[in-house]
Design a protein around this motif. Structure first.
Motif, mmCIF file in Angstrom:
data_model
loop_
_atom_site.group_PDB
_atom_site.id
_atom_site.type_symbol
_atom_site.label_atom_id
_atom_site.label_comp_id
_atom_site.label_asym_id
_atom_site.label_seq_id
_atom_site.Cartn_x
_atom_site.Cartn_y
_atom_site.Cartn_z
ATOM 1 N N ALA A 28 0.828 -1.215 0.000
ATOM 2 C CA ALA A 28 0.000 0.000 0.000
ATOM 3 C C ALA A 28 0.862 1.264 0.000
ATOM 4 O O ALA A 28 0.561 2.235 -0.711
ATOM 5 C CB ALA A 28 -0.935 -0.016 1.203
ATOM 6 N N VAL A 29 1.933 1.255 0.772
ATOM 7 C CA VAL A 29 2.813 2.427 0.837
ATOM 8 C C VAL A 29 3.527 2.646 -0.498
ATOM 9 O O VAL A 29 3.646 3.784 -0.961
ATOM 10 C CB VAL A 29 3.827 2.285 1.999
ATOM 11 C CG1 VAL A 29 4.931 3.313 1.906
ATOM 12 C CG2 VAL A 29 3.103 2.413 3.326
ATOM 13 N N THR A 30 3.976 1.578 -1.151
ATOM 14 C CA THR A 30 4.670 1.770 -2.428
ATOM 15 C C THR A 30 3.704 2.193 -3.533
ATOM 16 O O THR A 30 4.080 2.984 -4.392
ATOM 17 C CB THR A 30 5.463 0.513 -2.853
ATOM 18 O OG1 THR A 30 4.605 -0.625 -2.853
ATOM 19 C CG2 THR A 30 6.647 0.276 -1.937
ATOM 20 N N VAL A 31 2.459 1.713 -3.492
ATOM 21 C CA VAL A 31 1.466 2.191 -4.464
ATOM 22 C C VAL A 31 1.236 3.683 -4.251
ATOM 23 O O VAL A 31 1.281 4.484 -5.191
ATOM 24 C CB VAL A 31 0.125 1.421 -4.352
ATOM 25 C CG1 VAL A 31 -0.969 2.119 -5.155
ATOM 26 C CG2 VAL A 31 0.278 -0.011 -4.832
ATOM 27 N N ALA A 32 1.000 4.064 -2.991
ATOM 28 C CA ALA A 32 0.733 5.470 -2.674
ATOM 29 C C ALA A 32 1.913 6.359 -3.057
ATOM 30 O O ALA A 32 1.737 7.431 -3.641
ATOM 31 C CB ALA A 32 0.421 5.618 -1.190
ATOM 32 N N SER A 33 3.115 5.909 -2.763
ATOM 33 C CA SER A 33 4.297 6.714 -3.069
ATOM 34 C C SER A 33 4.602 6.745 -4.555
ATOM 35 O O SER A 33 5.081 7.747 -5.076
ATOM 36 C CB SER A 33 5.495 6.180 -2.292
ATOM 37 O OG SER A 33 5.243 6.270 -0.921
ATOM 38 N N GLY A 34 4.323 5.666 -5.240
ATOM 39 C CA GLY A 34 4.524 5.640 -6.689
ATOM 40 C C GLY A 34 3.627 6.633 -7.402
ATOM 41 O O GLY A 34 3.955 7.111 -8.496
ATOM 42 N N CYS A 35 2.494 6.975 -6.785
ATOM 43 C CA CYS A 35 1.554 7.929 -7.394
ATOM 44 C C CYS A 35 2.158 9.327 -7.558
ATOM 45 O O CYS A 35 1.634 10.139 -8.316
ATOM 46 C CB CYS A 35 0.275 8.012 -6.570
ATOM 47 S SG CYS A 35 -0.743 6.537 -6.688
#
Length: 187
Positions: free
Chosen positions: A19-26
């Motif tokens: 979830a954190v990497t998806v959010a940060s990738g945004c």
């Protein structure tokens, strides 16, 4: 503990990471280089490996100290970075976000925040007399794959939907931080 149990533990520990990497990738609206996603994935994987191993070998003494504050540390890091992402999403600047992983300090902070659970699980698994190497290898593999997939998915969403996804990504980080805090407080 069998391989299926190790896989389930590894997947459970890697969900916050995903979830954190998806959010940060945004935060990324341009194509992200392969080497950069690899660096992010390695950093998250190493943090989980180190925390799980430390938990396994440190025992109950460290659990007493870390367990009392781990949820607060993760909460503060995730909320701080999430609020920065939300603020950046509402700014009029079209530049790449300052809260993206380009900062090594931000990358390390997020890696630690998402791997604190691995420290405590490592302690618990040691007390349950589980085998170390299959579990830590499965964890490392799952974290690497979920980091890679999460960051790639987030970057694709950021490219496709721009600042909207960056704002939602920041909101997701804040939500994860609040969830971890509430769980840590027993709520």
């Amino acid at each position: 503990m069998n391989i299926l149990s190790s896989l389930l533990v590894a997947l459970g520990l890697s969900m916050d990471n995903f979830a954190v990497t998806v959010a940060s990738g945004c935060c990324h609206r341009e194509k992200v280089p392969f080497s950069y996603i690899f660096k992010v994935s390695i950093c998250f994987t190493l943090a989980h490996f180190i925390m799980f191993s430390a938990g396994w070998f440190c025992g109950a003494e460290a659990a007493r100290y870390i367990g009392a504050v781990d949820h607060w540390i993760a909460f503060l890091i995730l909320v701080f970075i999430g609020v920065r992402m939300i603020k950046e999403a509402f700014s009029s600047s079209d530049e790449e976000s300052a809260c993206s992983f380009h900062s090594l300090k931000t990358l390390l902070a997020l890696s630690v925040a998402t791997s604190l659970d691995a420290l405590l699980v490592g302690m618990g698994m040691a007390f349950a007399s589980s085998v170390f190497w299959p579990t830590v290898c499965m964890l490392s593999l799952c974290v690497f794959v979920t980091s890679w997939a999460g960051f790639y998915l987030g970057a694709w969403l950021g490219h496709k939907f721009g600042k909207l996804m960056e704002g939602l990504g920041g909101l997701a980080l804040v939500s994860i931080g609040v969830k971890l805090l509430l769980e840590g407080l027993g709520i």
